[in-house]
Design a protein around this motif. Structure first.
Motif, PDB file in Angstrom:
ATOM      1  N   ALA A  73       0.716  -1.075  -0.176  1.00 39.13           N
ATOM      2  CA  ALA A  73      -0.102   0.037  -0.117  1.00 39.13           C
ATOM      3  C   ALA A  73       0.943   1.356  -0.002  1.00 39.13           C
ATOM      4  CB  ALA A  73      -1.159   0.041   1.057  1.00 39.13           C
ATOM      5  N   THR A  74       1.909   1.337   0.539  1.00 40.12           N
ATOM      6  CA  THR A  74       2.819   2.430   0.844  1.00 40.12           C
ATOM      7  C   THR A  74       3.449   2.580  -0.528  1.00 40.12           C
ATOM      8  OG1 THR A  74       3.308   1.942   3.110  1.00 40.12           O
ATOM      9  CG2 THR A  74       5.003   3.287   2.121  1.00 40.12           C
ATOM     10  N   VAL A  75       3.880   1.466  -1.361  1.00 38.62           N
ATOM     11  CA  VAL A  75       4.558   1.731  -2.662  1.00 38.62           C
ATOM     12  C   VAL A  75       3.436   2.351  -3.495  1.00 38.62           C
ATOM     13  CG1 VAL A  75       5.203   0.430  -4.909  1.00 38.62           C
ATOM     14  CG2 VAL A  75       6.100  -0.102  -2.404  1.00 38.62           C
ATOM     15  N   ALA A  76       2.011   1.972  -3.277  1.00 42.36           N
ATOM     16  CA  ALA A  76       1.212   2.450  -4.356  1.00 42.36           C
ATOM     17  C   ALA A  76       0.883   3.918  -4.077  1.00 42.36           C
ATOM     18  CB  ALA A  76      -0.282   1.597  -4.014  1.00 42.36           C
ATOM     19  N   HIS A  83       6.381  12.087  -6.906  1.00 43.41           N
ATOM     20  CA  HIS A  83       7.663  13.009  -6.784  1.00 43.41           C
ATOM     21  C   HIS A  83       8.401  12.410  -5.492  1.00 43.41           C
ATOM     22  CE1 HIS A  83       5.607  14.773  -3.417  1.00 43.41           C
ATOM     23  NE2 HIS A  83       4.587  14.686  -4.316  1.00 43.41           N
ATOM     24  N   ALA A  84       8.362  11.157  -4.947  1.00 35.84           N
ATOM     25  CA  ALA A  84       8.949  10.716  -3.896  1.00 35.84           C
ATOM     26  C   ALA A  84       9.938   9.467  -4.178  1.00 35.84           C
ATOM     27  CB  ALA A  84       7.834  10.421  -2.668  1.00 35.84           C
ATOM     28  N   SER A  85      10.800   9.940  -5.165  1.00 38.88           N
ATOM     29  CA  SER A  85      11.732   8.495  -5.687  1.00 38.88           C
ATOM     30  C   SER A  85      12.616   7.942  -4.686  1.00 38.88           C
ATOM     31  CB  SER A  85      12.567   9.066  -6.905  1.00 38.88           C
ATOM     32  OG  SER A  85      13.281  10.065  -6.663  1.00 38.88           O
ATOM     33  N   ARG A  86      13.092   9.054  -3.803  1.00 39.98           N
ATOM     34  CA  ARG A  86      13.871   8.181  -2.774  1.00 39.98           C
ATOM     35  C   ARG A  86      13.067   7.539  -1.665  1.00 39.98           C
ATOM     36  NH1 ARG A  86      16.186  12.839   0.007  1.00 39.98           N
ATOM     37  NH2 ARG A  86      14.156  13.003   1.047  1.00 39.98           N
ATOM     38  N   HIS A  91      10.923   1.912   0.084  1.00 37.32           N
ATOM     39  CA  HIS A  91       9.714   1.170   0.326  1.00 37.32           C
ATOM     40  C   HIS A  91       9.533   0.009  -0.420  1.00 37.32           C
ATOM     41  CE1 HIS A  91       9.235   4.494   3.105  1.00 37.32           C
ATOM     42  NE2 HIS A  91       8.504   3.697   3.894  1.00 37.32           N
ATOM     43  N   ILE A  92      10.144   0.080  -1.775  1.00 41.81           N
ATOM     44  CA  ILE A  92      10.147  -1.045  -2.640  1.00 41.81           C
ATOM     45  C   ILE A  92      11.164  -2.030  -1.966  1.00 41.81           C
ATOM     46  CG2 ILE A  92      10.955  -1.974  -4.931  1.00 41.81           C
ATOM     47  CD1 ILE A  92       9.823   0.643  -6.361  1.00 41.81           C
ATOM     48  N   GLY A  93      12.277  -1.741  -1.718  1.00 44.50           N
ATOM     49  CA  GLY A  93      13.072  -2.695  -1.022  1.00 44.50           C
ATOM     50  C   GLY A  93      12.490  -3.132   0.365  1.00 44.50           C
ATOM     51  N   SER A  94      11.882  -2.403   1.242  1.00 43.26           N
ATOM     52  CA  SER A  94      11.299  -2.630   2.345  1.00 43.26           C
ATOM     53  C   SER A  94      10.050  -3.783   2.024  1.00 43.26           C
ATOM     54  CB  SER A  94      10.575  -1.605   3.141  1.00 43.26           C
ATOM     55  OG  SER A  94      11.639  -0.877   3.647  1.00 43.26           O
ATOM     56  N   LEU A 122       5.491   4.767 -14.905  1.00 48.30           N
ATOM     57  CA  LEU A 122       6.916   4.277 -15.763  1.00 48.30           C
ATOM     58  C   LEU A 122       8.209   4.595 -14.686  1.00 48.30           C
ATOM     59  CD1 LEU A 122       8.628   3.787 -18.254  1.00 48.30           C
ATOM     60  CD2 LEU A 122       8.169   5.902 -18.982  1.00 48.30           C
ATOM     61  N   ASP A 123       7.988   5.998 -14.172  1.00 48.56           N
ATOM     62  CA  ASP A 123       9.176   6.375 -13.407  1.00 48.56           C
ATOM     63  C   ASP A 123       9.364   5.276 -12.064  1.00 48.56           C
ATOM     64  OD1 ASP A 123       9.721   8.527 -14.647  1.00 48.56           O
ATOM     65  OD2 ASP A 123       8.905  10.253 -13.286  1.00 48.56           O
ATOM     66  N   ALA A 124       8.322   4.846 -11.526  1.00 44.55           N
ATOM     67  CA  ALA A 124       8.139   3.948 -10.582  1.00 44.55           C
ATOM     68  C   ALA A 124       8.784   2.455 -11.178  1.00 44.55           C
ATOM     69  CB  ALA A 124       6.872   3.662  -9.935  1.00 44.55           C
ATOM     70  N   LEU A 125       8.603   2.288 -12.231  1.00 41.12           N
ATOM     71  CA  LEU A 125       9.002   0.948 -12.533  1.00 41.12           C
ATOM     72  C   LEU A 125      10.604   0.888 -12.998  1.00 41.12           C
ATOM     73  CD1 LEU A 125       6.008  -0.139 -15.084  1.00 41.12           C
ATOM     74  CD2 LEU A 125       6.932  -1.444 -12.931  1.00 41.12           C
ATOM     75  N   LEU A 126      10.944   1.997 -13.414  1.00 38.95           N
ATOM     76  CA  LEU A 126      12.382   2.163 -13.640  1.00 38.95           C
ATOM     77  C   LEU A 126      13.287   2.026 -12.082  1.00 38.95           C
ATOM     78  CD1 LEU A 126      12.457   4.762 -16.443  1.00 38.95           C
ATOM     79  CD2 LEU A 126      12.949   2.090 -16.673  1.00 38.95           C
TER      80      LEU A 126
END
Length: 142
Positions: A73-76, A83-86, A91-94, A122-126
Protein backbone atom coordinates in the motif's frame (compact mmCIF):
# COMPACT_ATOMS: atom_id res chain seq x y z
CA UNK A 1 -2.12 11.73 40.65
CA UNK A 2 0.31 14.65 40.50
CA UNK A 3 1.19 16.57 37.38
CA UNK A 4 4.77 15.33 37.59
CA UNK A 5 3.70 11.71 37.41
CA UNK A 6 1.43 12.45 34.43
CA UNK A 7 4.38 14.06 32.69
CA UNK A 8 6.52 11.05 33.54
CA UNK A 9 3.87 8.72 32.10
CA UNK A 10 3.65 10.81 28.93
CA UNK A 11 7.44 10.74 28.61
CA UNK A 12 7.40 6.97 29.11
CA UNK A 13 4.70 6.54 26.47
CA UNK A 14 6.69 8.66 24.01
CA UNK A 15 9.79 6.58 24.70
CA UNK A 16 7.74 3.41 24.15
CA UNK A 17 6.48 4.77 20.81
CA UNK A 18 10.00 5.76 19.83
CA UNK A 19 11.44 2.37 20.79
CA UNK A 20 8.57 0.54 19.06
CA UNK A 21 9.06 2.70 15.96
CA UNK A 22 12.80 2.10 15.82
CA UNK A 23 12.27 -1.64 16.23
CA UNK A 24 9.60 -1.71 13.51
CA UNK A 25 11.78 0.32 11.13
CA UNK A 26 14.68 -2.07 11.68
CA UNK A 27 12.36 -5.03 11.05
CA UNK A 28 11.11 -3.51 7.79
CA UNK A 29 14.27 -1.99 6.35
CA UNK A 30 17.01 -3.99 8.04
CA UNK A 31 18.57 -0.69 9.19
CA UNK A 32 18.44 1.23 12.43
CA UNK A 33 17.31 4.54 11.03
CA UNK A 34 20.29 6.29 12.59
CA UNK A 35 21.02 7.86 9.20
CA UNK A 36 17.56 9.47 9.21
CA UNK A 37 18.11 10.87 12.68
CA UNK A 38 21.56 12.11 11.70
CA UNK A 39 20.42 13.64 8.40
CA UNK A 40 17.57 15.53 10.03
CA UNK A 41 19.30 16.16 13.35
CA UNK A 42 20.64 19.60 12.46
CA UNK A 43 17.54 20.67 10.58
CA UNK A 44 14.51 19.13 12.28
CA UNK A 45 15.26 16.51 14.94
CA UNK A 46 11.62 16.52 16.05
CA UNK A 47 10.56 15.54 12.53
CA UNK A 48 12.89 12.54 12.61
CA UNK A 49 11.36 11.53 15.94
CA UNK A 50 7.85 11.90 14.45
CA UNK A 51 8.80 9.51 11.63
CA UNK A 52 9.77 6.88 14.18
CA UNK A 53 6.98 7.48 16.70
CA UNK A 54 4.01 8.08 14.44
CA UNK A 55 4.99 6.43 11.18
CA UNK A 56 6.62 3.28 12.45
CA UNK A 57 5.65 3.20 16.14
CA UNK A 58 1.96 3.83 15.54
CA UNK A 59 0.85 3.33 11.92
CA UNK A 60 3.15 0.49 10.80
CA UNK A 61 2.55 -1.22 14.17
CA UNK A 62 -1.24 -1.28 13.94
CA UNK A 63 -3.16 -4.54 13.71
CA UNK A 64 -5.36 -5.27 10.72
CA UNK A 65 -2.78 -5.53 7.94
CA UNK A 66 0.41 -7.50 7.85
CA UNK A 67 3.63 -5.71 6.93
CA UNK A 68 3.58 -7.08 3.37
CA UNK A 69 0.17 -5.50 2.72
CA UNK A 70 1.19 -2.26 4.43
CA UNK A 71 4.34 -1.94 2.34
CA UNK A 72 2.53 -2.70 -0.93
CA UNK A 73 0.00 0.00 0.00
CA UNK A 74 2.89 2.35 0.76
CA UNK A 75 4.45 1.65 -2.63
CA UNK A 76 1.10 2.40 -4.29
CA UNK A 77 0.76 5.68 -2.43
CA UNK A 78 4.29 6.78 -3.26
CA UNK A 79 3.78 5.96 -6.94
CA UNK A 80 0.68 8.17 -6.92
CA UNK A 81 2.60 11.05 -5.38
CA UNK A 82 4.91 10.97 -8.37
CA UNK A 83 7.67 12.93 -6.66
CA UNK A 84 9.02 10.74 -3.88
CA UNK A 85 11.65 8.67 -5.67
CA UNK A 86 13.95 8.32 -2.64
CA UNK A 87 11.13 7.07 -0.44
CA UNK A 88 9.77 4.85 -3.22
CA UNK A 89 13.17 3.20 -3.61
CA UNK A 90 13.40 2.54 0.14
CA UNK A 91 9.84 1.22 0.39
CA UNK A 92 10.13 -1.07 -2.64
CA UNK A 93 13.13 -2.61 -0.92
CA UNK A 94 11.21 -2.76 2.34
CA UNK A 95 8.25 -4.48 0.64
CA UNK A 96 10.67 -7.14 -0.63
CA UNK A 97 12.19 -7.43 2.85
CA UNK A 98 8.83 -8.29 4.40
CA UNK A 99 7.79 -10.89 1.84
CA UNK A 100 6.36 -9.11 -1.19
CA UNK A 101 7.51 -10.60 -4.45
CA UNK A 102 9.06 -8.84 -7.41
CA UNK A 103 5.90 -9.61 -9.38
CA UNK A 104 3.61 -8.14 -6.71
CA UNK A 105 5.60 -4.91 -6.63
CA UNK A 106 5.47 -4.64 -10.42
CA UNK A 107 1.71 -5.32 -10.49
CA UNK A 108 1.01 -2.72 -7.79
CA UNK A 109 3.00 -0.13 -9.73
CA UNK A 110 1.28 -1.00 -13.01
CA UNK A 111 -2.13 -0.75 -11.30
CA UNK A 112 -1.26 2.79 -10.22
CA UNK A 113 -0.95 3.88 -13.87
CA UNK A 114 -4.77 4.09 -13.78
CA UNK A 115 -4.72 6.53 -10.87
CA UNK A 116 -1.37 8.32 -11.04
CA UNK A 117 -0.85 8.25 -14.79
CA UNK A 118 1.59 6.45 -17.02
CA UNK A 119 4.53 8.81 -16.41
CA UNK A 120 4.38 8.18 -12.64
CA UNK A 121 4.11 4.42 -13.16
CA UNK A 122 6.96 4.45 -15.67
CA UNK A 123 9.24 6.34 -13.29
CA UNK A 124 8.32 3.92 -10.50
CA UNK A 125 8.98 0.87 -12.68
CA UNK A 126 12.44 2.20 -13.49
CA UNK A 127 13.12 2.72 -9.79
CA UNK A 128 11.88 -0.82 -9.11
CA UNK A 129 14.14 -2.14 -11.89
CA UNK A 130 17.14 -0.62 -10.11
CA UNK A 131 16.12 -2.08 -6.74
CA UNK A 132 15.56 -5.51 -8.30
CA UNK A 133 18.95 -5.41 -10.04
CA UNK A 134 20.71 -4.46 -6.79
CA UNK A 135 19.14 -7.52 -5.17
CA UNK A 136 19.79 -9.87 -8.06
CA UNK A 137 16.10 -10.35 -8.75
CA UNK A 138 15.77 -11.24 -12.39
CA UNK A 139 12.57 -10.99 -14.38
CA UNK A 140 10.62 -14.20 -14.93
CA UNK A 141 11.24 -15.99 -18.20
CA UNK A 142 8.69 -15.09 -20.90
Amino acid sequence: MSVGSEDDQADGAALDRLARGKARLAEITGRSGAEVMEALGEVAPDFARYIFEFGYGDVYSRPGLDLRARLLATVAGLVCLGHASRELRVHIGSALNVGATREEVVEVIMQMALYAGFPAALDALLIAKTVFAERGLTPPAP
